[in-house]
Scaffold this motif. Sequence first.
Motif, PDB file in Angstrom:
ATOM      1  N   ILE A 231       0.852  -1.185   0.000  1.00  0.00           N
ATOM      2  CA  ILE A 231       0.000   0.000   0.000  1.00  0.00           C
ATOM      3  C   ILE A 231       0.888   1.236   0.000  1.00  0.00           C
ATOM      4  O   ILE A 231       1.682   1.439   0.918  1.00  0.00           O
ATOM      5  CB  ILE A 231      -0.923   0.013   1.228  1.00  0.00           C
ATOM      6  N   GLY A 232       0.773   2.043  -1.041  1.00  0.00           N
ATOM      7  CA  GLY A 232       1.618   3.228  -1.147  1.00  0.00           C
ATOM      8  C   GLY A 232       0.886   4.384  -1.781  1.00  0.00           C
ATOM      9  O   GLY A 232      -0.318   4.332  -2.024  1.00  0.00           O
ATOM     10  N   GLY A 233       1.627   5.456  -2.070  1.00  0.00           N
ATOM     11  CA  GLY A 233       1.010   6.636  -2.660  1.00  0.00           C
ATOM     12  C   GLY A 233      -0.011   7.254  -1.720  1.00  0.00           C
ATOM     13  O   GLY A 233       0.018   7.036  -0.498  1.00  0.00           O
ATOM     14  N   PRO A 234      -0.953   8.016  -2.245  1.00  0.00           N
ATOM     15  CA  PRO A 234      -1.953   8.686  -1.394  1.00  0.00           C
ATOM     16  C   PRO A 234      -2.865   7.724  -0.645  1.00  0.00           C
ATOM     17  O   PRO A 234      -3.510   8.130   0.312  1.00  0.00           O
ATOM     18  CB  PRO A 234      -2.749   9.532  -2.397  1.00  0.00           C
ATOM     19  N   GLU A 235      -2.922   6.458  -1.077  1.00  0.00           N
ATOM     20  CA  GLU A 235      -3.718   5.486  -0.331  1.00  0.00           C
ATOM     21  C   GLU A 235      -3.078   5.184   1.022  1.00  0.00           C
ATOM     22  O   GLU A 235      -3.771   4.889   1.998  1.00  0.00           O
ATOM     23  CB  GLU A 235      -3.864   4.190  -1.132  1.00  0.00           C
ATOM     24  N   GLY A 236      -1.757   5.293   1.070  1.00  0.00           N
ATOM     25  CA  GLY A 236      -1.057   4.967   2.309  1.00  0.00           C
ATOM     26  C   GLY A 236      -0.686   6.170   3.148  1.00  0.00           C
ATOM     27  O   GLY A 236      -0.479   6.054   4.357  1.00  0.00           O
ATOM     28  N   ASP A 237      -0.606   7.365   2.510  1.00  0.00           N
ATOM     29  CA  ASP A 237      -0.149   8.542   3.233  1.00  0.00           C
ATOM     30  C   ASP A 237      -0.590   9.788   2.469  1.00  0.00           C
ATOM     31  O   ASP A 237      -0.588   9.799   1.235  1.00  0.00           O
ATOM     32  CB  ASP A 237       1.377   8.521   3.366  1.00  0.00           C
ATOM     33  N   THR A 238      -0.935  10.832   3.180  1.00  0.00           N
ATOM     34  CA  THR A 238      -1.327  12.088   2.550  1.00  0.00           C
ATOM     35  C   THR A 238      -0.112  12.772   1.933  1.00  0.00           C
ATOM     36  O   THR A 238       0.985  12.741   2.500  1.00  0.00           O
ATOM     37  CB  THR A 238      -1.970  13.023   3.595  1.00  0.00           C
ATOM     38  N   GLY A 239      -0.310  13.400   0.779  1.00  0.00           N
ATOM     39  CA  GLY A 239       0.757  14.139   0.117  1.00  0.00           C
ATOM     40  C   GLY A 239       0.467  15.625   0.103  1.00  0.00           C
ATOM     41  O   GLY A 239      -0.686  16.037  -0.043  1.00  0.00           O
ATOM     42  N   LEU A 240       1.508  16.447   0.226  1.00  0.00           N
ATOM     43  CA  LEU A 240       1.334  17.889   0.288  1.00  0.00           C
ATOM     44  C   LEU A 240       2.513  18.585  -0.393  1.00  0.00           C
ATOM     45  O   LEU A 240       3.672  18.221  -0.162  1.00  0.00           O
ATOM     46  CB  LEU A 240       1.247  18.340   1.746  1.00  0.00           C
ATOM     47  N   THR A 241       2.224  19.577  -1.212  1.00  0.00           N
ATOM     48  CA  THR A 241       3.281  20.346  -1.861  1.00  0.00           C
ATOM     49  C   THR A 241       4.200  20.985  -0.819  1.00  0.00           C
ATOM     50  O   THR A 241       3.736  21.540   0.179  1.00  0.00           O
ATOM     51  CB  THR A 241       2.675  21.461  -2.734  1.00  0.00           C
ATOM     52  N   GLY A 242       5.504  20.891  -1.050  1.00  0.00           N
ATOM     53  CA  GLY A 242       6.474  21.599  -0.226  1.00  0.00           C
ATOM     54  C   GLY A 242       6.854  20.931   1.065  1.00  0.00           C
ATOM     55  O   GLY A 242       7.489  21.550   1.921  1.00  0.00           O
ATOM     56  N   ARG A 243       6.520  19.660   1.220  1.00  0.00           N
ATOM     57  CA  ARG A 243       6.828  18.980   2.487  1.00  0.00           C
ATOM     58  C   ARG A 243       8.164  18.239   2.437  1.00  0.00           C
ATOM     59  O   ARG A 243       8.608  17.702   3.440  1.00  0.00           O
ATOM     60  CB  ARG A 243       5.699  18.027   2.860  1.00  0.00           C
ATOM     61  N   LYS A 244       8.810  18.205   1.299  1.00  0.00           N
ATOM     62  CA  LYS A 244      10.091  17.503   1.192  1.00  0.00           C
ATOM     63  C   LYS A 244      11.210  18.473   0.843  1.00  0.00           C
ATOM     64  O   LYS A 244      12.016  18.256  -0.066  1.00  0.00           O
ATOM     65  CB  LYS A 244       9.986  16.397   0.125  1.00  0.00           C
ATOM     66  N   ILE A 245      11.297  19.587   1.584  1.00  0.00           N
ATOM     67  CA  ILE A 245      12.255  20.631   1.234  1.00  0.00           C
ATOM     68  C   ILE A 245      13.705  20.205   1.484  1.00  0.00           C
ATOM     69  O   ILE A 245      14.611  20.711   0.815  1.00  0.00           O
ATOM     70  CB  ILE A 245      11.953  21.947   1.970  1.00  0.00           C
ATOM     71  N   ILE A 246      13.948  19.289   2.386  1.00  0.00           N
ATOM     72  CA  ILE A 246      15.322  18.827   2.611  1.00  0.00           C
ATOM     73  C   ILE A 246      15.713  17.822   1.532  1.00  0.00           C
ATOM     74  O   ILE A 246      16.855  17.823   1.047  1.00  0.00           O
ATOM     75  CB  ILE A 246      15.480  18.243   4.020  1.00  0.00           C
ATOM     76  N   VAL A 247      14.779  16.993   1.121  1.00  0.00           N
ATOM     77  CA  VAL A 247      15.008  16.126  -0.044  1.00  0.00           C
ATOM     78  C   VAL A 247      15.298  16.981  -1.276  1.00  0.00           C
ATOM     79  O   VAL A 247      16.153  16.651  -2.097  1.00  0.00           O
ATOM     80  CB  VAL A 247      13.787  15.222  -0.298  1.00  0.00           C
ATOM     81  N   ASP A 248      14.596  18.101  -1.407  1.00  0.00           N
ATOM     82  CA  ASP A 248      14.737  18.962  -2.575  1.00  0.00           C
ATOM     83  C   ASP A 248      16.088  19.661  -2.642  1.00  0.00           C
ATOM     84  O   ASP A 248      16.497  20.114  -3.711  1.00  0.00           O
ATOM     85  CB  ASP A 248      13.646  20.040  -2.583  1.00  0.00           C
ATOM     86  N   THR A 249      16.785  19.791  -1.510  1.00  0.00           N
ATOM     87  CA  THR A 249      18.012  20.596  -1.491  1.00  0.00           C
ATOM     88  C   THR A 249      19.260  19.740  -1.265  1.00  0.00           C
ATOM     89  O   THR A 249      19.724  19.090  -2.186  1.00  0.00           O
ATOM     90  CB  THR A 249      17.878  21.716  -0.446  1.00  0.00           C
ATOM     91  N   TYR A 250      19.773  19.710  -0.044  1.00  0.00           N
ATOM     92  CA  TYR A 250      21.081  19.083   0.186  1.00  0.00           C
ATOM     93  C   TYR A 250      21.034  17.975   1.236  1.00  0.00           C
ATOM     94  O   TYR A 250      22.056  17.623   1.829  1.00  0.00           O
ATOM     95  CB  TYR A 250      22.098  20.165   0.582  1.00  0.00           C
ATOM     96  N   GLY A 251      19.850  17.451   1.474  1.00  0.00           N
ATOM     97  CA  GLY A 251      19.726  16.332   2.392  1.00  0.00           C
ATOM     98  C   GLY A 251      20.065  16.655   3.822  1.00  0.00           C
ATOM     99  O   GLY A 251      20.398  15.765   4.610  1.00  0.00           O
ATOM    100  N   GLY A 252      19.984  17.949   4.196  1.00  0.00           N
ATOM    101  CA  GLY A 252      20.304  18.359   5.550  1.00  0.00           C
ATOM    102  C   GLY A 252      21.753  18.760   5.748  1.00  0.00           C
ATOM    103  O   GLY A 252      22.118  19.241   6.827  1.00  0.00           O
ATOM    104  N   MET A 253      22.585  18.604   4.722  1.00  0.00           N
ATOM    105  CA  MET A 253      23.998  18.959   4.845  1.00  0.00           C
ATOM    106  C   MET A 253      24.192  20.468   4.964  1.00  0.00           C
ATOM    107  O   MET A 253      25.151  20.934   5.589  1.00  0.00           O
ATOM    108  CB  MET A 253      24.782  18.422   3.644  1.00  0.00           C
ATOM    109  N   ALA A 254      23.304  21.251   4.373  1.00  0.00           N
ATOM    110  CA  ALA A 254      23.366  22.707   4.454  1.00  0.00           C
ATOM    111  C   ALA A 254      22.084  23.227   5.078  1.00  0.00           C
ATOM    112  O   ALA A 254      21.075  22.518   5.166  1.00  0.00           O
ATOM    113  CB  ALA A 254      23.558  23.313   3.058  1.00  0.00           C
ATOM    114  N   ARG A 255      22.110  24.486   5.476  1.00  0.00           N
ATOM    115  CA  ARG A 255      20.925  25.095   6.064  1.00  0.00           C
ATOM    116  C   ARG A 255      19.860  25.355   4.997  1.00  0.00           C
ATOM    117  O   ARG A 255      20.141  25.342   3.799  1.00  0.00           O
ATOM    118  CB  ARG A 255      21.307  26.389   6.786  1.00  0.00           C
ATOM    119  N   HIS A 256      18.634  25.595   5.477  1.00  0.00           N
ATOM    120  CA  HIS A 256      17.503  25.821   4.580  1.00  0.00           C
ATOM    121  C   HIS A 256      16.716  27.024   5.070  1.00  0.00           C
ATOM    122  O   HIS A 256      16.484  27.167   6.275  1.00  0.00           O
ATOM    123  CB  HIS A 256      16.590  24.585   4.560  1.00  0.00           C
TER     124      HIS A 256
END
Length: 375
Positions: A231-256
Amino acid sequence: MDKFTLFTSESVTEGHPDKMADQISDAILDAVLEQDTCGRVAVEALLTSGRAFVAGEVTTSADVHYEQVARAAVCDIGYNDACQGFDGFQAEMKVHINKQSPNIACGVDVGGAGDQGMMFGYACKDTAELMPLPIMLAHKITKKLAEVRKADRSLGLRPDGKSQITVAYVDGVPKFIDTIVVSTQHDAGMSQQDVEAVVRKHVLDGILDEYSRYMTNDVKFFINPTGIFEIGGPEGDTGLTGRKIIVDTYGGMARHGGGCFSGKDPTKVDRSATYMARYVAKNLVAAGLAERCEIQLAYAIGVAEPVSIMVETYGTGTMSEDAIIDIIRSNFKLTPDGIIEHLNLRRPIYKETAKNGHFGHSQFPWENVVQLKGV
């Protein structure tokens, strides 16, 4: 062995519900920019089981069917049948789009920043892409998961998934990969052993060859450690724009700075100034001015020039940080209009950014390396 520090970063696949929301938002932005290069867009999406909500502000002369664009984005990911956990053709979808507030527009129209805020960019010599090793490898794994799934449906992989990489560092330099975690949604009935065999053979083997100098016999692998991920995707968890900002950048290695990117047109400095900060940091490292470099730009709403520029080289700089700031000012346009012009941002290039991180991918203009004056 020298004392080391472990650092971990994660990435998620394009079928993760948060990334689905990002891609819907950026697909709408691209659709507007295809017709109206000066369109103003700030759109967010929310997904849950069988339903999607799209809302925001768009000011444009373009004629865009927002629901149609959103459904197409979902289907492109692979959620085009209820058995996948979400059906882009049949899901209930509500769209509420308004125009940009005139109080914001009056500052942007004269070339000012669309909001206050601080933005960070980062580069280092961990990888050829001048990105931190943990996030770069994690992105390559999630990207490969999608490629393999789409190329051969018989392997049983489905759209949702994650990767996580732990790397041992000594004095800021990567020494070895400690742990690799991969979780992928899969067809019903597949065992954990089945999934592990597919992931190792079709996803990891080719990628890890590129990083063989960091691999040891002691690397720990965890592939679908829960055992079942049907079970994955929206059936398993709610999705929201802008919730993966650390994934989008440097994985936490730099500030955001805190602002997300997806669904925002380039007049929003949350997005465009973060791209410029990466562009500046990467070019400083590429020019040999530092082994690692973090840039902060800060803006006031309605004001064109940044209110501050900060450089951090972690003791690896070849000149003072004040001197580096002088080089930045003489080589880079840092006003919103200047950033948009220099990086040619009024184009439909954004949906691809919402899949495997915004940085480290050569097709994006903020990844270009140029010759700096005064260096």
